[in-house]
Design an enzyme around this catalytic site. Sequence first.
Site, PDB file in Angstrom:
ATOM      1  N   ARG A 205      30.017  60.238  33.828  1.00 13.56           N
ATOM      2  CA  ARG A 205      29.186  59.937  35.001  1.00 13.56           C
ATOM      3  C   ARG A 205      28.768  58.468  35.040  1.00 13.56           C
ATOM      4  O   ARG A 205      27.596  58.141  34.951  1.00 13.56           O
ATOM      5  CB  ARG A 205      27.979  60.874  35.069  1.00 13.56           C
ATOM      6  CG  ARG A 205      28.379  62.328  35.160  1.00 13.56           C
ATOM      7  CD  ARG A 205      27.196  63.277  35.139  1.00 13.56           C
ATOM      8  NE  ARG A 205      27.652  64.664  35.163  1.00 13.56           N
ATOM      9  CZ  ARG A 205      26.870  65.725  35.003  1.00 13.56           C
ATOM     10  NH1 ARG A 205      25.566  65.554  34.815  1.00 13.56           N
ATOM     11  NH2 ARG A 205      27.366  66.944  35.038  1.00 13.56           N
ATOM     12  N   ASP A 279      42.231  45.294  23.833  1.00  8.41           N
ATOM     13  CA  ASP A 279      42.889  44.323  22.956  1.00  8.41           C
ATOM     14  C   ASP A 279      42.070  43.066  22.693  1.00  8.41           C
ATOM     15  O   ASP A 279      42.580  42.089  22.138  1.00  8.41           O
ATOM     16  CB  ASP A 279      44.247  43.933  23.542  1.00  8.41           C
ATOM     17  CG  ASP A 279      44.129  43.192  24.870  1.00  8.41           C
ATOM     18  OD1 ASP A 279      43.007  43.116  25.422  1.00  8.41           O
ATOM     19  OD2 ASP A 279      45.163  42.704  25.370  1.00  8.41           O
ATOM     20  N   GLN A 281      40.870  41.073  24.926  1.00 12.36           N
ATOM     21  CA  GLN A 281      41.031  40.099  26.004  1.00 12.36           C
ATOM     22  C   GLN A 281      40.735  40.775  27.341  1.00 12.36           C
ATOM     23  O   GLN A 281      41.064  41.946  27.535  1.00 12.36           O
ATOM     24  CB  GLN A 281      42.462  39.554  26.042  1.00 12.36           C
ATOM     25  CG  GLN A 281      42.889  38.833  24.781  1.00 12.36           C
ATOM     26  CD  GLN A 281      44.308  38.313  24.902  1.00 12.36           C
ATOM     27  OE1 GLN A 281      44.617  37.512  25.778  1.00 12.36           O
ATOM     28  NE2 GLN A 281      45.183  38.776  24.021  1.00 12.36           N
TER      29      GLN A 281
END
Length: 420
Positions: A205, A279, A281
């Site tokens: 939610r 990752d 980034q």
Amino acid sequence: MKLSAPLLVSLAAFSQAVTALVAFPGAEGFGANAIGGRNGQVYVVTNLNDSGTGSLRDAVSATDRIVVFAVGGVIKISDRIVVSKRVTILGQTAPGDGITVYGNGWSFSNADDAIVRYIRIRMGKGGSSGKDALGIAEGNRMIFDHVSVSWGRDETFSINGDASNITVQNSIIAQGLETHSCGGLMQTDGGVSLFRNLYIDNKTRNPKVKGVNEFTNNVVYNWGGGGGYIAGDSAGQSYANIIGNYFISGPSTSVTAFTRGNANFHGYVQNNYYDPDKDGQLDGFELGVSSSNYGGVAIMSSKYNYPAVAYTMSPAEAVTYVTKYAGASKVRDSVDTQLIAQVQSWGTEGGLISDEATMGGPGTLNGGTPAKDTDGDGIPDEAEKQLGTDPNTNDSMKLHSSGYTYLEVWANSLVPSTYH
């Protein structure tokens, strides 16, 4: 397309009010025209007590008040705080590191015309079982701006029932406690605007939307297996704009950004980004405009004519803004600082929690030193001199030429009035 009766009523009510004075400079959306306690009296919170004269609980217990603070710190509460109609809470007026309210939740049900700014509401595992950190079941015209809400035992911030014309903007909705761990339900036909907020570390939610909703320039981070943006999952009709948001998977994320839509959920979608790879980034991509990318919602070709933001950011701009300014950010506390660091790990940090001790609890706040206020009208003497009011006369509730009270003019000057 045939619009629902509640939607038509909501839009008509808003159109009649668009020329009215907004709650504060920068107020937007369905709740922008809340009046708060502008026609009432000032109440100065002078202590951190749970109750009694000078307490925050006492301040919000009566209608038609503008609440300011001569004290900063953590207010520990045992029972839920219930807010009356036409109350303005101006947390940015607190000295030091501001105000955190910790230990239980708040009810804004029937708190018509509430204006709430720059305050932290942190419920915690000792709060009332089955209750939200901040809940609204009924009421009209409310706006929540730069509020940090966390550790709900049921939902963290929910709007349900007959509530109408509500805005939540520039806020943080975080860490609903396990095992429920919910950001919140936003399910009313009366109109809810969600602008530039951060949903973080909620299993599900983030939010769950039904009814009439505008969801623009929000950041959703590290949702769990229950879902990110949940699109109704209902036989009821929903009508939403979903524009310029960024969804960033975190360590707890195991499902896509949008889930549980169906043909009853009508969504206009534009320029929403998704970064699923965890990752380290921020390198997400724009979701293609298709029902499958948006959890099965019925994609609309035209935007609903809801009260929109003055400036629509790109998703990347929204991330930059939210990480810098969302929540009670005049001074960020230790909790929000940790949450923002999680977001800026771009998928590698964060988690669902069952106990706020994981975050160090509410932390400690510098209480600061209250400014001299000779007449006790809520405006410091030095500010009164600049405003042209009398430091020896209780005159803060007189109207300035702008239409705001002098108290509001001063409080509004303490924080930014624009976001672009």
